[in-house]
Design a protein around this motif. Sequence first.
Motif, PDB file in Angstrom:
ATOM      1  N   GLU A 182       0.868  -1.196   0.000  1.00  7.99           N
ATOM      2  CA  GLU A 182       0.000   0.000   0.000  1.00  7.99           C
ATOM      3  C   GLU A 182       0.888   1.224   0.000  1.00  7.99           C
ATOM      4  OE1 GLU A 182      -3.296   0.129  -0.034  1.00  7.99           O
ATOM      5  OE2 GLU A 182      -3.599  -2.030   0.095  1.00  7.99           O
ATOM      6  N   PHE A 183       2.022   1.138  -0.653  1.00 11.46           N
ATOM      7  CA  PHE A 183       3.052   2.149  -0.458  1.00 11.46           C
ATOM      8  C   PHE A 183       3.748   2.470  -1.777  1.00 11.46           C
ATOM      9  CE2 PHE A 183       6.978   3.626   1.900  1.00 11.46           C
ATOM     10  CZ  PHE A 183       6.341   4.500   2.763  1.00 11.46           C
ATOM     11  N   ARG A 184       2.947   2.919  -2.725  1.00 14.04           N
ATOM     12  CA  ARG A 184       3.499   3.269  -4.022  1.00 14.04           C
ATOM     13  C   ARG A 184       4.435   4.479  -3.884  1.00 14.04           C
ATOM     14  NH1 ARG A 184      -0.080   3.852  -9.535  1.00 14.04           N
ATOM     15  NH2 ARG A 184       1.702   4.182 -10.884  1.00 14.04           N
ATOM     16  N   ALA A 244      -0.232  -6.639   6.834  1.00 17.07           N
ATOM     17  CA  ALA A 244      -0.315  -5.304   7.449  1.00 17.07           C
ATOM     18  C   ALA A 244       1.095  -4.815   7.779  1.00 17.07           C
ATOM     19  CB  ALA A 244      -1.152  -5.368   8.725  1.00 17.07           C
ATOM     20  N   PHE A 245       1.314  -3.509   7.653  1.00 13.23           N
ATOM     21  CA  PHE A 245       2.665  -2.982   7.900  1.00 13.23           C
ATOM     22  C   PHE A 245       3.166  -3.341   9.294  1.00 13.23           C
ATOM     23  CE2 PHE A 245       5.640   0.271   9.347  1.00 13.23           C
ATOM     24  CZ  PHE A 245       6.632   0.105   8.396  1.00 13.23           C
ATOM     25  N   ASP A 246       2.296  -3.199  10.287  1.00 17.05           N
ATOM     26  CA  ASP A 246       2.773  -3.450  11.654  1.00 17.05           C
ATOM     27  C   ASP A 246       2.869  -4.944  11.992  1.00 17.05           C
ATOM     28  OD1 ASP A 246       0.054  -3.800  11.806  1.00 17.05           O
ATOM     29  OD2 ASP A 246      -0.199  -2.706  13.689  1.00 17.05           O
ATOM     30  N   MET A 305      10.919  -5.867   3.109  1.00 15.23           N
ATOM     31  CA  MET A 305      11.200  -4.559   2.507  1.00 15.23           C
ATOM     32  C   MET A 305       9.845  -3.894   2.372  1.00 15.23           C
ATOM     33  SD  MET A 305      14.128  -5.135  -0.355  1.00 15.23           S
ATOM     34  CE  MET A 305      15.066  -3.640  -0.172  1.00 15.23           C
ATOM     35  N   ALA A 306       9.698  -2.740   2.998  1.00 19.05           N
ATOM     36  CA  ALA A 306       8.376  -2.107   3.025  1.00 19.05           C
ATOM     37  C   ALA A 306       8.530  -0.592   3.171  1.00 19.05           C
ATOM     38  CB  ALA A 306       7.567  -2.684   4.184  1.00 19.05           C
ATOM     39  N   GLY A 307       9.539  -0.048   2.500  1.00 26.81           N
ATOM     40  CA  GLY A 307       9.810   1.376   2.709  1.00 26.81           C
ATOM     41  C   GLY A 307       9.979   1.599   4.201  1.00 26.81           C
ATOM     42  N   MET A 308      10.609   0.619   4.835  1.00 25.42           N
ATOM     43  CA  MET A 308      10.673   0.632   6.296  1.00 25.42           C
ATOM     44  C   MET A 308      11.857   1.480   6.783  1.00 25.42           C
ATOM     45  SD  MET A 308      10.707  -2.446   9.035  1.00 25.42           S
ATOM     46  CE  MET A 308       8.968  -2.841   8.916  1.00 25.42           C
ATOM     47  N   SER A 309      11.540   2.462   7.611  1.00 15.63           N
ATOM     48  CA  SER A 309      12.575   3.328   8.161  1.00 15.63           C
ATOM     49  C   SER A 309      13.269   2.627   9.322  1.00 15.63           C
ATOM     50  CB  SER A 309      11.952   4.629   8.659  1.00 15.63           C
ATOM     51  OG  SER A 309      11.151   5.200   7.654  1.00 15.63           O
ATOM     52  N   VAL A 310      14.566   2.844   9.396  1.00 13.39           N
ATOM     53  CA  VAL A 310      15.335   2.268  10.504  1.00 13.39           C
ATOM     54  C   VAL A 310      15.056   3.094  11.752  1.00 13.39           C
ATOM     55  CG1 VAL A 310      17.660   1.721  11.312  1.00 13.39           C
ATOM     56  CG2 VAL A 310      17.148   1.657   8.847  1.00 13.39           C
ATOM     57  N   ASP A 336      13.804   1.619  18.026  1.00 16.75           N
ATOM     58  CA  ASP A 336      12.807   0.703  18.562  1.00 16.75           C
ATOM     59  C   ASP A 336      12.739  -0.584  17.742  1.00 16.75           C
ATOM     60  OD1 ASP A 336      11.359   1.056  20.854  1.00 16.75           O
ATOM     61  OD2 ASP A 336       9.464   0.959  19.728  1.00 16.75           O
ATOM     62  N   ARG A 337      12.708  -0.440  16.428  1.00 17.70           N
ATOM     63  CA  ARG A 337      12.632  -1.625  15.557  1.00 17.70           C
ATOM     64  C   ARG A 337      13.902  -2.452  15.641  1.00 17.70           C
ATOM     65  NH1 ARG A 337       9.874   1.816  10.675  1.00 17.70           N
ATOM     66  NH2 ARG A 337       7.761   1.757  11.540  1.00 17.70           N
ATOM     67  N   LYS A 338      15.014  -1.774  15.883  1.00 16.37           N
ATOM     68  CA  LYS A 338      16.302  -2.492  15.978  1.00 16.37           C
ATOM     69  C   LYS A 338      16.326  -3.469  17.148  1.00 16.37           C
ATOM     70  CE  LYS A 338      19.618   0.860  14.202  1.00 16.37           C
ATOM     71  NZ  LYS A 338      20.702   1.693  14.723  1.00 16.37           N
ATOM     72  N   VAL A 363      -2.950   8.470  10.231  1.00 22.59           N
ATOM     73  CA  VAL A 363      -1.648   7.839   9.949  1.00 22.59           C
ATOM     74  C   VAL A 363      -1.898   6.375   9.596  1.00 22.59           C
ATOM     75  CG1 VAL A 363      -0.384   9.313  11.579  1.00 22.59           C
ATOM     76  CG2 VAL A 363      -1.311   7.128  12.371  1.00 22.59           C
ATOM     77  N   GLN A 364      -0.869   5.721   9.096  1.00 24.98           N
ATOM     78  CA  GLN A 364      -0.975   4.267   8.933  1.00 24.98           C
ATOM     79  C   GLN A 364      -0.398   3.646  10.196  1.00 24.98           C
ATOM     80  OE1 GLN A 364      -0.629   2.002   5.145  1.00 24.98           O
ATOM     81  NE2 GLN A 364       1.275   1.291   6.025  1.00 24.98           N
ATOM     82  N   GLN A 365      -1.168   2.712  10.755  1.00 23.96           N
ATOM     83  CA  GLN A 365      -0.803   2.129  12.050  1.00 23.96           C
ATOM     84  C   GLN A 365       0.618   1.562  12.081  1.00 23.96           C
ATOM     85  OE1 GLN A 365      -3.793   0.467  14.301  1.00 23.96           O
ATOM     86  NE2 GLN A 365      -2.678  -1.387  14.825  1.00 23.96           N
ATOM     87  N   GLY A 366       1.344   1.944  13.110  1.00 26.41           N
ATOM     88  CA  GLY A 366       2.670   1.365  13.331  1.00 26.41           C
ATOM     89  C   GLY A 366       3.787   1.993  12.518  1.00 26.41           C
ATOM     90  N   THR A 367       3.479   3.053  11.784  1.00 29.69           N
ATOM     91  CA  THR A 367       4.520   3.699  10.979  1.00 29.69           C
ATOM     92  C   THR A 367       5.243   4.767  11.802  1.00 29.69           C
ATOM     93  OG1 THR A 367       2.942   5.350  10.209  1.00 29.69           O
ATOM     94  CG2 THR A 367       3.209   3.380   8.833  1.00 29.69           C
ATOM     95  N   THR A 368       6.292   5.300  11.217  1.00 29.70           N
ATOM     96  CA  THR A 368       7.019   6.379  11.889  1.00 29.70           C
ATOM     97  C   THR A 368       6.145   7.638  11.970  1.00 29.70           C
ATOM     98  OG1 THR A 368       8.086   6.696   9.744  1.00 29.70           O
ATOM     99  CG2 THR A 368       9.381   5.637  11.463  1.00 29.70           C
ATOM    100  N   GLY A 369       5.200   7.769  11.033  1.00 32.47           N
ATOM    101  CA  GLY A 369       4.257   8.887  11.093  1.00 32.47           C
ATOM    102  C   GLY A 369       3.359   8.747  12.312  1.00 32.47           C
ATOM    103  N   LEU A 380       2.494  11.118   6.448  1.00 36.87           N
ATOM    104  CA  LEU A 380       3.022   9.930   5.743  1.00 36.87           C
ATOM    105  C   LEU A 380       4.349  10.252   5.071  1.00 36.87           C
ATOM    106  CD1 LEU A 380       0.901   9.414   2.486  1.00 36.87           C
ATOM    107  CD2 LEU A 380       1.310  11.591   3.612  1.00 36.87           C
ATOM    108  N   ASP A 381       4.945   9.251   4.450  1.00 38.16           N
ATOM    109  CA  ASP A 381       6.244   9.424   3.800  1.00 38.16           C
ATOM    110  C   ASP A 381       6.121  10.249   2.518  1.00 38.16           C
ATOM    111  OD1 ASP A 381       6.143   7.064   5.519  1.00 38.16           O
ATOM    112  OD2 ASP A 381       8.184   6.699   4.866  1.00 38.16           O
ATOM    113  N   ASP A 382       7.206  10.953   2.193  1.00 30.21           N
ATOM    114  CA  ASP A 382       7.162  11.907   1.076  1.00 30.21           C
ATOM    115  C   ASP A 382       6.830  11.300  -0.291  1.00 30.21           C
ATOM    116  OD1 ASP A 382       9.646  10.664   1.344  1.00 30.21           O
ATOM    117  OD2 ASP A 382      10.829  12.463   0.982  1.00 30.21           O
TER     118      ASP A 382
HETATM  119  N1  GLN Z   1       8.604   4.659   6.414  1.00 29.85           N
HETATM  120  C1  GLN Z   1       7.497   4.496   7.285  1.00 29.85           C
HETATM  121  C2  GLN Z   1       7.886   3.561   8.414  1.00 29.85           C
HETATM  122  O1  GLN Z   1       8.883   2.908   8.342  1.00 29.85           O
HETATM  123  C3  GLN Z   1       6.254   3.991   6.567  1.00 29.85           C
HETATM  124  C4  GLN Z   1       6.407   2.687   5.853  1.00 29.85           C
HETATM  125  C5  GLN Z   1       5.126   2.105   5.291  1.00 29.85           C
HETATM  126  O2  GLN Z   1       4.036   2.520   5.621  1.00 29.85           O
HETATM  127  N2  GLN Z   1       5.241   1.127   4.438  1.00 29.85           N
HETATM  128  O3  GLN Z   1       7.213   3.475   9.388  1.00 29.85           O
END
Ligand code: GLN
Length: 267
Positions: free
Chosen positions: A50-52, A87-89, A104-109, A112-114, A152-158, A199-201
Amino acid sequence: MKKIMALVLAATMALSMAACGSKGGKSAKSDDAVAAIKKAGKITMVTNAEFRPFEYKDGNKVIGIDADLAQAVADDLGVKLEITDIAFDSCIPALKAGKADFCMAGMSVTEDRKKNADFTNTYFNASQVILVKKGNTDISKPKDLDGKVVGVQQGTTGDTYCTNEDGKNDISVKEVKRYQKFVDAVSDLIAGRIDAVVLDDYPAKQFLKDNEGKIEKVSDNLTTEEYAAAVPKGSNLAGEINKVIKKLSDSGEMNQIIDKYTSDSAQ
Ligand code: GLN
């Protein structure tokens, strides 16, 4: 007789321990994930499509920058790639549960995730931005999010930014509305049910393009972030992915892949 019994017992124990070691999948896998992937002839990835332009659906197929990078990893290892859309989270929990080799999900480092996964080197710089309904003069800078209802999208950095649990920034929103999909947050924004979406740019650019004249972006960015692939803690796949990231960056293919999905004609 006793001696023989003891020997038999010891042998049985040794055997069952060895059996445990080899079929104890998880530990054997993370010890040498790469060998296990090669043996299976397939590598499994989880994402949220869901992250074009990073991952989205074309029919049933997940395509995008991350899908191409993942394919390059699979090609490098000489195995088949299998992508599962969740789901992203749920992505990091899936890695922890041994359900996938990488994400791989446009996931920011993030720190906490580390704690729950290892990250590869980064391959993309991103930031959180604010989308508002076109003509909204109430929100023209980040601080204007104070007292607002933000999607926001649940569990994202946003989500983390707007929730601001650790008090790291000085934003104090009225309510964070958490969605499973950004697209639903954008629909609610257009319908006037929420004041802003964070959300992400790059996905934001896509939504702006898809909803021309209906929404706009606030000029200031909220964060600076870096995307990387995540692997289960201790997985030696991270090293393999790093090699592929380096190879693609050095050869210019990384930029070609990014251009393919972000150039005007791709949007
Ligand atoms: N980059 C954001 C994050 O890591 C959003 C990623 C996403 O929604 N796929 O939380």
